[in-house]
Design a protein around this motif. Structure first.
Motif, mmCIF file in Angstrom:
data_model
loop_
_atom_site.group_PDB
_atom_site.id
_atom_site.type_symbol
_atom_site.label_atom_id
_atom_site.label_comp_id
_atom_site.label_asym_id
_atom_site.label_seq_id
_atom_site.Cartn_x
_atom_site.Cartn_y
_atom_site.Cartn_z
ATOM 1 N N LYS A 7 0.836 -1.193 0.000
ATOM 2 C CA LYS A 7 0.000 0.000 0.000
ATOM 3 C C LYS A 7 0.875 1.250 0.000
ATOM 4 O O LYS A 7 0.522 2.268 -0.572
ATOM 5 N N THR A 8 2.016 1.171 0.647
ATOM 6 C CA THR A 8 2.911 2.313 0.773
ATOM 7 C C THR A 8 3.905 2.319 -0.376
ATOM 8 O O THR A 8 4.787 1.469 -0.446
ATOM 9 N N GLN A 9 3.746 3.271 -1.274
ATOM 10 C CA GLN A 9 4.596 3.408 -2.452
ATOM 11 C C GLN A 9 5.205 4.808 -2.475
ATOM 12 O O GLN A 9 4.632 5.755 -1.930
ATOM 13 N N VAL A 10 6.345 4.949 -3.144
ATOM 14 C CA VAL A 10 6.954 6.264 -3.333
ATOM 15 C C VAL A 10 5.984 7.138 -4.124
ATOM 16 O O VAL A 10 5.344 6.667 -5.058
ATOM 17 N N SER A 11 5.872 8.402 -3.730
ATOM 18 C CA SER A 11 5.017 9.335 -4.462
ATOM 19 C C SER A 11 5.848 10.533 -4.914
ATOM 20 O O SER A 11 6.987 10.709 -4.492
ATOM 21 N N ASP A 12 5.273 11.344 -5.765
ATOM 22 C CA ASP A 12 5.952 12.544 -6.267
ATOM 23 C C ASP A 12 5.647 13.788 -5.435
ATOM 24 O O ASP A 12 6.063 14.884 -5.806
ATOM 25 N N THR A 13 4.939 13.636 -4.331
ATOM 26 C CA THR A 13 4.623 14.778 -3.477
ATOM 27 C C THR A 13 5.914 15.410 -2.971
ATOM 28 O O THR A 13 6.843 14.715 -2.574
ATOM 29 N N ASN A 14 5.975 16.722 -2.972
ATOM 30 C CA ASN A 14 7.135 17.452 -2.494
ATOM 31 C C ASN A 14 7.159 17.430 -0.963
ATOM 32 O O ASN A 14 6.181 17.821 -0.318
ATOM 33 N N VAL A 15 8.259 16.976 -0.385
ATOM 34 C CA VAL A 15 8.381 16.846 1.072
ATOM 35 C C VAL A 15 8.234 18.191 1.769
ATOM 36 O O VAL A 15 7.492 18.309 2.758
ATOM 37 N N ASP A 16 8.898 19.219 1.270
ATOM 38 C CA ASP A 16 8.809 20.530 1.917
ATOM 39 C C ASP A 16 7.390 21.088 1.868
ATOM 40 O O ASP A 16 6.921 21.691 2.849
ATOM 41 N N ASP A 17 6.690 20.882 0.757
ATOM 42 C CA ASP A 17 5.295 21.330 0.656
ATOM 43 C C ASP A 17 4.408 20.572 1.636
ATOM 44 O O ASP A 17 3.525 21.152 2.268
ATOM 45 N N PHE A 18 4.653 19.260 1.759
ATOM 46 C CA PHE A 18 3.885 18.455 2.703
ATOM 47 C C PHE A 18 4.081 18.967 4.131
ATOM 48 O O PHE A 18 3.113 19.172 4.872
ATOM 49 N N ILE A 19 5.324 19.207 4.514
ATOM 50 C CA ILE A 19 5.607 19.693 5.870
ATOM 51 C C ILE A 19 4.992 21.069 6.091
ATOM 52 O O ILE A 19 4.388 21.326 7.134
#
Length: 144
Positions: A7-19
């Motif tokens: 279920k847990t896969q690498v995504s393209d979400t930006n880490v800094d934006d997420f934080i």
């Protein structure tokens, strides 16, 4: 055996934006501090795994059952209830470190911390390194 994906896969979400999007100011500040600490200790850049896990490094596993996949080497998730820190691969006993850490709870492979102010950051850094070193004795962990 049917092939299933994690279920847990690498995504393209930006880490800094997420934080930056974390609503709670203490949880957001703790996420910034953990991100800095993990980058320093591992020497790796973070990647998002699924929608909420920030991971450093990865490894490919194949179990005796034939199930195989990829997973983050170490990392954390700034969840609403607590910080979930993925540093205990589940193979070794880290009770000596945990006894010195401060206020926490543990699951099978997770360490749960309410806030970083509750723990000794130097011991947490030791745990990150020890967990990765232990994982690397079983699987090849590569940089991200």
């Amino acid at each position: 055996m049917a092939k299933t994906q994690n279920k847990t896969q690498v995504s393209d979400t930006n880490v800094d934006d997420f934080i930056a999007a974390i609503d709670h100011p203490v949880r957001r500040a703790d996420a910034v501090a953990l991100n800095d600490m993990f980058k320093r200790v591992t020497g790796w850049q973070p990647r998002m795994w699924g929608p909420t896990i920030i991971g450093y490094g990865q490894y490919h596993y194949t179990y005796d059952s034939g199930r195989a996949g990829d997973m983050l080497g170490t990392g954390f998730s700034p969840r609403k209830a607590s910080l979930s820190v993925y540093i205990l691969p589940g193979y070794s006993d880290f009770s000596d470190h945990l006894a010195r850490l401060g206020k926490h709870r543990i699951g099978k492979s997770c360490l749960y911390i309410n806030k970083l102010a509750d723990v000794d950051m130097a011991v947490l850094e030791e745990l990150v390194r020890a967990g990765l070193d232990d994982l690397a004795t079983r699987w090849t962990v590569t940089a991200t």
